[in-house]
Design an enzyme around this catalytic site. Structure first.
Site, mmCIF file in Angstrom:
data_model
loop_
_atom_site.group_PDB
_atom_site.id
_atom_site.type_symbol
_atom_site.label_atom_id
_atom_site.label_comp_id
_atom_site.label_asym_id
_atom_site.label_seq_id
_atom_site.Cartn_x
_atom_site.Cartn_y
_atom_site.Cartn_z
ATOM 1 N N ARG A 38 0.822 -1.216 0.000
ATOM 2 C CA ARG A 38 0.000 0.000 0.000
ATOM 3 C C ARG A 38 0.857 1.267 0.000
ATOM 4 O O ARG A 38 0.441 2.297 -0.548
ATOM 5 C CB ARG A 38 -0.930 -0.011 1.208
ATOM 6 C CG ARG A 38 -2.011 -1.051 1.043
ATOM 7 C CD ARG A 38 -2.787 -1.326 2.290
ATOM 8 N NE ARG A 38 -4.015 -2.040 1.967
ATOM 9 C CZ ARG A 38 -4.884 -2.478 2.865
ATOM 10 N NH1 ARG A 38 -4.657 -2.273 4.161
ATOM 11 N NH2 ARG A 38 -5.967 -3.099 2.488
ATOM 12 N N GLY A 380 -12.950 -3.873 1.198
ATOM 13 C CA GLY A 380 -14.307 -3.362 1.429
ATOM 14 C C GLY A 380 -14.738 -2.321 0.406
ATOM 15 O O GLY A 380 -15.871 -2.343 -0.079
#
Ligand code: ADP
Ligand code: MG
Length: 399
Positions: A38, A380
Protein backbone atom coordinates in the site's frame (compact mmCIF):
# COMPACT_ATOMS: atom_id res chain seq x y z
CA UNK A 1 -16.46 9.17 -15.87
CA UNK A 2 -17.24 12.03 -13.60
CA UNK A 3 -14.59 14.66 -13.28
CA UNK A 4 -11.88 14.77 -10.65
CA UNK A 5 -9.02 17.10 -10.24
CA UNK A 6 -5.74 15.24 -10.36
CA UNK A 7 -2.14 16.23 -9.67
CA UNK A 8 -2.04 17.49 -13.27
CA UNK A 9 -4.30 20.36 -12.19
CA UNK A 10 -2.00 21.50 -9.40
CA UNK A 11 -0.11 24.51 -10.73
CA UNK A 12 2.76 25.82 -8.62
CA UNK A 13 2.76 24.22 -5.17
CA UNK A 14 6.25 25.21 -4.05
CA UNK A 15 6.12 25.92 -0.31
CA UNK A 16 2.49 24.86 0.01
CA UNK A 17 1.40 22.30 2.59
CA UNK A 18 -0.27 19.22 1.06
CA UNK A 19 -2.37 17.02 3.34
CA UNK A 20 -2.20 13.61 1.67
CA UNK A 21 -4.58 10.82 2.74
CA UNK A 22 -2.81 7.50 2.23
CA UNK A 23 -3.38 3.92 3.36
CA UNK A 24 -0.90 3.01 6.10
CA UNK A 25 -3.09 0.32 7.64
CA UNK A 26 -0.34 -2.18 6.90
CA UNK A 27 -0.14 -5.81 7.97
CA UNK A 28 2.31 -6.12 10.90
CA UNK A 29 4.02 -8.93 12.73
CA UNK A 30 6.02 -8.38 15.92
CA UNK A 31 6.12 -4.62 15.37
CA UNK A 32 7.43 -4.89 11.81
CA UNK A 33 5.53 -4.24 8.59
CA UNK A 34 5.18 -7.51 6.64
CA UNK A 35 3.80 -6.06 3.39
CA UNK A 36 4.35 -2.49 2.19
CA UNK A 37 2.31 -2.83 -1.02
CA UNK A 38 0.00 0.00 0.00
CA UNK A 39 2.93 2.36 0.60
CA UNK A 40 4.40 1.49 -2.79
CA UNK A 41 1.03 2.28 -4.35
CA UNK A 42 1.10 5.85 -3.00
CA UNK A 43 4.84 6.49 -3.34
CA UNK A 44 4.47 8.13 -6.79
CA UNK A 45 1.94 10.61 -5.41
CA UNK A 46 4.00 11.46 -2.33
CA UNK A 47 7.23 11.87 -4.28
CA UNK A 48 5.60 13.89 -7.07
CA UNK A 49 4.25 16.37 -4.52
CA UNK A 50 7.53 16.56 -2.61
CA UNK A 51 9.55 16.97 -5.81
CA UNK A 52 7.25 19.82 -6.83
CA UNK A 53 8.33 21.59 -3.63
CA UNK A 54 5.30 20.97 -1.42
CA UNK A 55 5.61 20.18 2.27
CA UNK A 56 3.86 16.82 2.42
CA UNK A 57 1.85 15.79 5.50
CA UNK A 58 0.76 12.13 5.38
CA UNK A 59 -2.60 11.42 6.93
CA UNK A 60 -3.80 7.87 7.69
CA UNK A 61 -5.56 5.60 10.16
CA UNK A 62 -4.12 2.48 11.69
CA UNK A 63 -6.23 -0.24 13.33
CA UNK A 64 -9.33 0.51 15.38
CA UNK A 65 -8.35 2.63 18.40
CA UNK A 66 -11.97 3.86 18.68
CA UNK A 67 -11.30 7.54 19.20
CA UNK A 68 -8.61 7.24 21.86
CA UNK A 69 -4.85 7.48 21.91
CA UNK A 70 -3.39 4.00 22.01
CA UNK A 71 0.38 3.57 21.83
CA UNK A 72 0.02 0.09 20.32
CA UNK A 73 -1.72 1.66 17.31
CA UNK A 74 0.52 4.61 16.58
CA UNK A 75 0.92 5.04 12.86
CA UNK A 76 4.61 5.74 13.61
CA UNK A 77 5.07 1.96 13.61
CA UNK A 78 4.97 2.21 9.82
CA UNK A 79 7.60 4.99 9.68
CA UNK A 80 10.60 2.77 8.85
CA UNK A 81 8.70 0.98 6.10
CA UNK A 82 7.51 4.28 4.62
CA UNK A 83 11.04 5.73 4.67
CA UNK A 84 12.34 2.54 3.03
CA UNK A 85 9.82 2.67 0.21
CA UNK A 86 10.21 6.41 -0.39
CA UNK A 87 13.95 6.46 0.04
CA UNK A 88 13.51 9.72 2.00
CA UNK A 89 13.50 10.76 5.61
CA UNK A 90 10.02 11.21 7.06
CA UNK A 91 9.42 13.29 10.19
CA UNK A 92 6.84 11.94 12.63
CA UNK A 93 4.40 14.41 14.21
CA UNK A 94 2.45 12.87 17.13
CA UNK A 95 -0.71 14.95 16.49
CA UNK A 96 -3.05 15.58 13.54
CA UNK A 97 -3.92 19.20 14.30
CA UNK A 98 -3.08 22.11 16.58
CA UNK A 99 0.07 23.99 17.58
CA UNK A 100 2.37 20.95 17.54
CA UNK A 101 1.56 20.41 13.86
CA UNK A 102 1.93 24.14 13.20
CA UNK A 103 5.40 24.22 14.78
CA UNK A 104 6.50 21.11 12.91
CA UNK A 105 5.30 22.52 9.60
CA UNK A 106 7.29 25.66 10.42
CA UNK A 107 10.55 23.72 10.46
CA UNK A 108 9.82 21.63 7.36
CA UNK A 109 11.59 22.74 4.21
CA UNK A 110 9.99 22.67 0.77
CA UNK A 111 9.92 19.07 -0.42
CA UNK A 112 10.06 17.57 3.10
CA UNK A 113 7.70 14.77 4.10
CA UNK A 114 6.09 14.25 7.52
CA UNK A 115 3.60 11.76 8.93
CA UNK A 116 0.76 12.81 11.22
CA UNK A 117 -0.54 10.53 14.00
CA UNK A 118 -3.34 7.96 13.55
CA UNK A 119 -6.47 9.94 12.64
CA UNK A 120 -8.65 7.46 14.54
CA UNK A 121 -7.10 8.48 17.88
CA UNK A 122 -9.68 11.30 17.75
CA UNK A 123 -13.43 10.59 17.81
CA UNK A 124 -13.99 13.36 15.24
CA UNK A 125 -12.41 11.19 12.55
CA UNK A 126 -15.02 8.44 12.31
CA UNK A 127 -17.81 10.86 13.26
CA UNK A 128 -16.72 13.06 10.32
CA UNK A 129 -16.96 16.00 12.74
CA UNK A 130 -16.66 19.26 10.77
CA UNK A 131 -14.78 20.95 13.65
CA UNK A 132 -12.19 18.17 13.66
CA UNK A 133 -11.84 18.37 9.88
CA UNK A 134 -11.44 22.16 10.13
CA UNK A 135 -8.69 21.75 12.71
CA UNK A 136 -6.77 19.42 10.38
CA UNK A 137 -7.44 21.62 7.34
CA UNK A 138 -5.94 24.60 9.18
CA UNK A 139 -2.44 23.11 8.69
CA UNK A 140 -2.79 22.61 4.94
CA UNK A 141 -3.21 24.46 1.68
CA UNK A 142 -4.51 21.54 -0.34
CA UNK A 143 -5.83 18.00 0.11
CA UNK A 144 -4.90 14.93 -1.91
CA UNK A 145 -6.74 11.63 -1.45
CA UNK A 146 -4.72 8.62 -2.57
CA UNK A 147 -6.48 5.99 -0.45
CA UNK A 148 -9.26 4.38 -2.51
CA UNK A 149 -9.29 1.55 0.05
CA UNK A 150 -10.66 3.99 2.68
CA UNK A 151 -13.02 5.82 0.32
CA UNK A 152 -16.09 3.79 1.36
CA UNK A 153 -15.92 5.53 4.75
CA UNK A 154 -17.24 9.06 5.18
CA UNK A 155 -14.63 10.07 7.75
CA UNK A 156 -12.98 13.44 8.35
CA UNK A 157 -9.74 12.46 6.64
CA UNK A 158 -11.43 10.66 3.73
CA UNK A 159 -14.45 12.90 3.09
CA UNK A 160 -14.74 15.97 5.32
CA UNK A 161 -11.38 17.49 4.33
CA UNK A 162 -12.27 17.37 0.63
CA UNK A 163 -14.93 20.04 1.26
CA UNK A 164 -12.58 22.35 3.14
CA UNK A 165 -9.49 22.53 0.92
CA UNK A 166 -8.87 22.34 -2.83
CA UNK A 167 -9.12 18.55 -3.29
CA UNK A 168 -7.30 16.29 -5.74
CA UNK A 169 -7.18 12.57 -6.52
CA UNK A 170 -3.66 11.18 -6.07
CA UNK A 171 -2.06 9.02 -8.75
CA UNK A 172 -3.08 5.68 -7.19
CA UNK A 173 -6.66 6.92 -6.68
CA UNK A 174 -6.75 8.21 -10.24
CA UNK A 175 -5.50 4.90 -11.62
CA UNK A 176 -7.97 2.89 -9.56
CA UNK A 177 -10.92 5.05 -10.60
CA UNK A 178 -9.94 4.78 -14.26
CA UNK A 179 -9.59 1.00 -14.05
CA UNK A 180 -12.90 0.58 -12.25
CA UNK A 181 -14.64 2.86 -14.70
CA UNK A 182 -13.30 0.80 -17.61
CA UNK A 183 -14.65 -2.35 -15.94
CA UNK A 184 -18.17 -1.37 -14.92
CA UNK A 185 -18.75 2.35 -15.36
CA UNK A 186 -18.28 2.56 -19.08
CA UNK A 187 -17.05 -0.88 -20.20
CA UNK A 188 -16.53 -2.37 -23.63
CA UNK A 189 -19.18 -5.03 -24.15
CA UNK A 190 -19.79 -7.90 -23.74
CA UNK A 191 -18.98 -7.82 -20.02
CA UNK A 192 -18.54 -10.91 -17.85
CA UNK A 193 -18.51 -10.96 -14.07
CA UNK A 194 -17.10 -13.83 -12.06
CA UNK A 195 -18.51 -13.93 -8.56
CA UNK A 196 -17.28 -16.66 -6.26
CA UNK A 197 -16.30 -17.11 -2.67
CA UNK A 198 -17.94 -18.68 0.28
CA UNK A 199 -21.39 -17.25 0.72
CA UNK A 200 -24.26 -15.66 -1.17
CA UNK A 201 -25.19 -13.68 1.94
CA UNK A 202 -21.91 -11.75 1.90
CA UNK A 203 -22.38 -10.69 -1.74
CA UNK A 204 -26.12 -10.34 -2.24
CA UNK A 205 -25.91 -6.66 -3.11
CA UNK A 206 -23.10 -7.38 -5.57
CA UNK A 207 -25.12 -10.07 -7.36
CA UNK A 208 -28.24 -7.93 -7.48
CA UNK A 209 -26.35 -5.01 -8.99
CA UNK A 210 -24.36 -7.06 -11.49
CA UNK A 211 -27.31 -8.81 -13.14
CA UNK A 212 -28.42 -5.42 -14.42
CA UNK A 213 -24.94 -4.45 -15.60
CA UNK A 214 -23.22 -7.44 -17.20
CA UNK A 215 -23.92 -9.82 -20.07
CA UNK A 216 -22.58 -12.94 -18.36
CA UNK A 217 -22.68 -13.68 -14.64
CA UNK A 218 -20.40 -16.59 -13.79
CA UNK A 219 -21.16 -17.95 -10.33
CA UNK A 220 -18.63 -20.22 -8.65
CA UNK A 221 -17.34 -21.08 -5.20
CA UNK A 222 -19.54 -21.98 -2.28
CA UNK A 223 -22.21 -19.54 -3.38
CA UNK A 224 -22.83 -21.55 -6.55
CA UNK A 225 -24.18 -24.32 -4.31
CA UNK A 226 -27.03 -22.10 -3.13
CA UNK A 227 -27.91 -21.29 -6.74
CA UNK A 228 -27.71 -24.98 -7.70
CA UNK A 229 -29.96 -25.86 -4.76
CA UNK A 230 -32.41 -23.21 -5.97
CA UNK A 231 -32.54 -25.08 -9.28
CA UNK A 232 -33.38 -28.30 -7.45
CA UNK A 233 -29.90 -29.81 -7.40
CA UNK A 234 -29.06 -31.93 -4.36
CA UNK A 235 -25.77 -30.49 -3.12
CA UNK A 236 -25.16 -33.06 -0.37
CA UNK A 237 -23.04 -31.77 2.51
CA UNK A 238 -21.75 -28.75 0.54
CA UNK A 239 -21.60 -25.31 2.07
CA UNK A 240 -25.05 -24.02 1.09
CA UNK A 241 -27.38 -21.34 2.41
CA UNK A 242 -30.67 -23.19 2.04
CA UNK A 243 -32.57 -20.22 3.49
CA UNK A 244 -31.39 -18.12 0.53
CA UNK A 245 -32.54 -20.37 -2.33
CA UNK A 246 -35.56 -18.13 -2.98
CA UNK A 247 -33.25 -15.12 -3.11
CA UNK A 248 -31.04 -16.99 -5.56
CA UNK A 249 -34.09 -17.76 -7.74
CA UNK A 250 -35.10 -14.11 -7.63
CA UNK A 251 -31.60 -13.07 -8.78
CA UNK A 252 -31.75 -15.58 -11.65
CA UNK A 253 -35.17 -14.21 -12.70
CA UNK A 254 -33.85 -10.65 -12.59
CA UNK A 255 -30.93 -11.77 -14.76
CA UNK A 256 -33.35 -13.30 -17.29
CA UNK A 257 -35.27 -10.03 -17.49
CA UNK A 258 -32.10 -8.01 -17.92
CA UNK A 259 -30.69 -10.27 -20.64
CA UNK A 260 -27.84 -11.45 -18.41
CA UNK A 261 -26.84 -15.10 -18.80
CA UNK A 262 -26.14 -16.82 -15.48
CA UNK A 263 -23.53 -19.56 -15.68
CA UNK A 264 -23.56 -22.25 -13.00
CA UNK A 265 -21.16 -25.20 -13.08
CA UNK A 266 -22.51 -28.45 -14.55
CA UNK A 267 -19.64 -30.57 -13.33
CA UNK A 268 -18.01 -30.21 -9.93
CA UNK A 269 -15.14 -31.58 -7.83
CA UNK A 270 -16.48 -33.34 -4.73
CA UNK A 271 -15.09 -35.11 -1.70
CA UNK A 272 -16.40 -36.66 1.52
CA UNK A 273 -13.77 -34.88 3.62
CA UNK A 274 -12.22 -31.43 3.33
CA UNK A 275 -8.49 -32.14 3.19
CA UNK A 276 -5.50 -31.91 0.86
CA UNK A 277 -5.86 -34.51 -1.93
CA UNK A 278 -8.51 -36.57 -0.09
CA UNK A 279 -8.95 -40.24 -1.14
CA UNK A 280 -12.69 -39.73 -1.79
CA UNK A 281 -12.03 -36.97 -4.36
CA UNK A 282 -13.95 -37.29 -7.62
CA UNK A 283 -15.38 -35.21 -10.44
CA UNK A 284 -19.07 -35.60 -11.28
CA UNK A 285 -22.08 -33.98 -12.86
CA UNK A 286 -23.89 -31.64 -10.43
CA UNK A 287 -26.85 -34.04 -10.44
CA UNK A 288 -24.70 -36.90 -9.14
CA UNK A 289 -23.44 -35.43 -5.85
CA UNK A 290 -23.94 -38.03 -3.08
CA UNK A 291 -25.62 -37.01 0.21
CA UNK A 292 -22.30 -37.35 2.10
CA UNK A 293 -20.22 -35.39 -0.43
CA UNK A 294 -19.19 -31.72 -0.56
CA UNK A 295 -18.73 -29.60 -3.68
CA UNK A 296 -15.32 -27.94 -3.27
CA UNK A 297 -14.51 -26.74 -6.77
CA UNK A 298 -15.95 -26.17 -10.24
CA UNK A 299 -15.28 -29.08 -12.62
CA UNK A 300 -13.00 -29.12 -15.69
CA UNK A 301 -15.81 -29.24 -18.29
CA UNK A 302 -17.44 -26.18 -16.77
CA UNK A 303 -14.08 -24.39 -16.79
CA UNK A 304 -13.73 -25.14 -20.52
CA UNK A 305 -17.19 -23.76 -21.20
CA UNK A 306 -16.40 -20.64 -19.12
CA UNK A 307 -13.18 -20.15 -21.07
CA UNK A 308 -15.30 -20.07 -24.25
CA UNK A 309 -17.54 -17.42 -22.65
CA UNK A 310 -14.55 -15.26 -21.71
CA UNK A 311 -13.21 -15.52 -25.26
CA UNK A 312 -16.37 -13.77 -26.50
CA UNK A 313 -16.09 -10.97 -23.90
CA UNK A 314 -14.19 -7.67 -23.92
CA UNK A 315 -14.38 -6.93 -20.20
CA UNK A 316 -14.12 -9.06 -17.07
CA UNK A 317 -14.67 -8.12 -13.46
CA UNK A 318 -13.81 -10.82 -10.92
CA UNK A 319 -14.47 -11.16 -7.21
CA UNK A 320 -14.28 -14.43 -5.29
CA UNK A 321 -12.48 -17.71 -5.97
CA UNK A 322 -14.20 -20.57 -7.87
CA UNK A 323 -13.35 -23.15 -5.22
CA UNK A 324 -11.72 -23.74 -1.86
CA UNK A 325 -8.44 -22.69 -3.49
CA UNK A 326 -6.35 -22.72 -0.28
CA UNK A 327 -6.53 -26.55 -0.25
CA UNK A 328 -5.16 -28.54 -3.19
CA UNK A 329 -6.48 -29.66 -5.60
CA UNK A 330 -9.52 -27.41 -5.07
CA UNK A 331 -7.56 -24.52 -6.56
CA UNK A 332 -7.72 -26.03 -10.05
CA UNK A 333 -10.73 -24.16 -11.50
CA UNK A 334 -9.66 -20.80 -10.04
CA UNK A 335 -6.12 -21.22 -11.37
CA UNK A 336 -7.27 -22.41 -14.81
CA UNK A 337 -9.82 -19.64 -15.28
CA UNK A 338 -7.38 -17.02 -13.98
CA UNK A 339 -4.75 -18.16 -16.49
CA UNK A 340 -7.26 -17.99 -19.34
CA UNK A 341 -8.29 -14.47 -18.32
CA UNK A 342 -4.63 -13.47 -18.04
CA UNK A 343 -3.82 -14.87 -21.49
CA UNK A 344 -6.79 -13.08 -23.08
CA UNK A 345 -5.69 -9.86 -21.37
CA UNK A 346 -2.12 -10.23 -22.64
CA UNK A 347 -3.47 -10.78 -26.16
CA UNK A 348 -5.34 -7.52 -25.83
CA UNK A 349 -8.82 -8.97 -26.25
CA UNK A 350 -9.95 -8.56 -22.62
CA UNK A 351 -9.85 -5.82 -19.99
CA UNK A 352 -9.67 -7.69 -16.67
CA UNK A 353 -10.23 -6.15 -13.26
CA UNK A 354 -10.23 -8.16 -10.03
CA UNK A 355 -10.45 -7.43 -6.34
CA UNK A 356 -11.19 -8.89 -2.91
CA UNK A 357 -8.86 -10.16 -0.19
CA UNK A 358 -9.04 -13.85 -1.04
CA UNK A 359 -9.32 -13.15 -4.76
CA UNK A 360 -6.01 -11.28 -4.78
CA UNK A 361 -4.41 -14.17 -2.85
CA UNK A 362 -5.88 -16.66 -5.35
CA UNK A 363 -4.62 -14.71 -8.37
CA UNK A 364 -1.18 -14.45 -6.80
CA UNK A 365 -1.31 -18.20 -6.18
CA UNK A 366 -2.16 -18.68 -9.89
CA UNK A 367 0.85 -16.51 -10.78
CA UNK A 368 -1.19 -14.14 -12.95
CA UNK A 369 -1.54 -11.03 -10.79
CA UNK A 370 0.72 -9.00 -13.11
CA UNK A 371 -1.18 -10.04 -16.23
CA UNK A 372 -4.58 -8.70 -15.22
CA UNK A 373 -5.34 -5.16 -16.38
CA UNK A 374 -5.91 -4.05 -12.82
CA UNK A 375 -6.03 -5.71 -9.42
CA UNK A 376 -7.60 -3.78 -6.58
CA UNK A 377 -6.29 -4.46 -3.10
CA UNK A 378 -9.02 -2.29 -1.61
CA UNK A 379 -11.20 -5.02 -0.05
CA UNK A 380 -14.31 -3.36 1.43
CA UNK A 381 -14.20 -0.37 -0.91
CA UNK A 382 -13.89 -2.66 -3.95
CA UNK A 383 -16.92 -4.69 -2.89
CA UNK A 384 -19.01 -1.56 -2.30
CA UNK A 385 -17.99 -0.36 -5.73
CA UNK A 386 -19.11 -3.74 -7.13
CA UNK A 387 -22.47 -3.09 -5.48
CA UNK A 388 -22.78 0.07 -7.57
CA UNK A 389 -22.52 2.28 -4.50
CA UNK A 390 -21.24 5.81 -4.58
CA UNK A 391 -18.16 5.86 -2.34
CA UNK A 392 -18.26 9.00 -0.16
CA UNK A 393 -14.51 9.60 -0.39
CA UNK A 394 -14.75 9.50 -4.19
CA UNK A 395 -17.93 11.56 -4.42
CA UNK A 396 -16.31 14.31 -2.34
CA UNK A 397 -13.51 14.66 -4.90
CA UNK A 398 -15.93 15.40 -7.73
CA UNK A 399 -15.63 18.81 -9.29
P1 ADP B 1 -12.96 -12.40 -1.33
O1 ADP B 1 -12.17 -12.23 -0.06
O2 ADP B 1 -12.07 -12.39 -2.54
O3 ADP B 1 -14.10 -11.42 -1.45
P2 ADP B 1 -14.58 -14.50 -0.19
O4 ADP B 1 -14.08 -14.13 1.16
O5 ADP B 1 -15.99 -14.21 -0.52
O6 ADP B 1 -13.62 -13.87 -1.32
O7 ADP B 1 -14.44 -16.06 -0.43
C1 ADP B 1 -13.23 -16.77 -0.32
C2 ADP B 1 -13.42 -18.08 0.39
O8 ADP B 1 -14.41 -18.89 -0.22
C3 ADP B 1 -12.14 -18.87 0.37
O9 ADP B 1 -11.67 -19.02 1.69
C4 ADP B 1 -12.55 -20.22 -0.23
O10 ADP B 1 -11.95 -21.32 0.41
C5 ADP B 1 -14.04 -20.24 0.00
N1 ADP B 1 -14.71 -21.16 -0.94
C6 ADP B 1 -14.73 -21.09 -2.28
N2 ADP B 1 -15.41 -22.12 -2.80
C7 ADP B 1 -15.84 -22.87 -1.78
C8 ADP B 1 -16.62 -24.09 -1.68
N3 ADP B 1 -17.06 -24.73 -2.76
N4 ADP B 1 -16.87 -24.57 -0.44
C9 ADP B 1 -16.40 -23.92 0.65
N5 ADP B 1 -15.68 -22.77 0.62
C10 ADP B 1 -15.40 -22.26 -0.58
MG1 MG C 1 -12.57 -12.90 1.97
Amino acid sequence: MSQFKTLDDLGDIRGKVALVRVDLNLPMNGGAVTDATRVRASAPTILELADAGAKVLLLAHFGRPKGQRNSTMSVSMTLDAVEDVLGREVMFIPEVAGPVVGQAVGILRDGDIAMLENTRFWPGEEANDPEFAKAIAASGDLYVNDAFSAAHRAHASTEGLAHLLPAYAGRAMEQELKALDAALGNPEKPVAAVVGGAKVSSKLAVLEYLVGKVDHLIIGGGMANTFLAARGVNVGKSLCEHDLTQTASRIMDAADHAGCTVHLPYDVVVSKEFAVNPPSLRVCNVHEVAPDEMILDVGPLAVEALADVLKTCRTLVWNGPMGAFETEPFDAATVALARIAAALTSEGSLVSVAGGGDTVAALNHAGVADDFSYISTAGGAFLEWMEGKELPGVAALRT
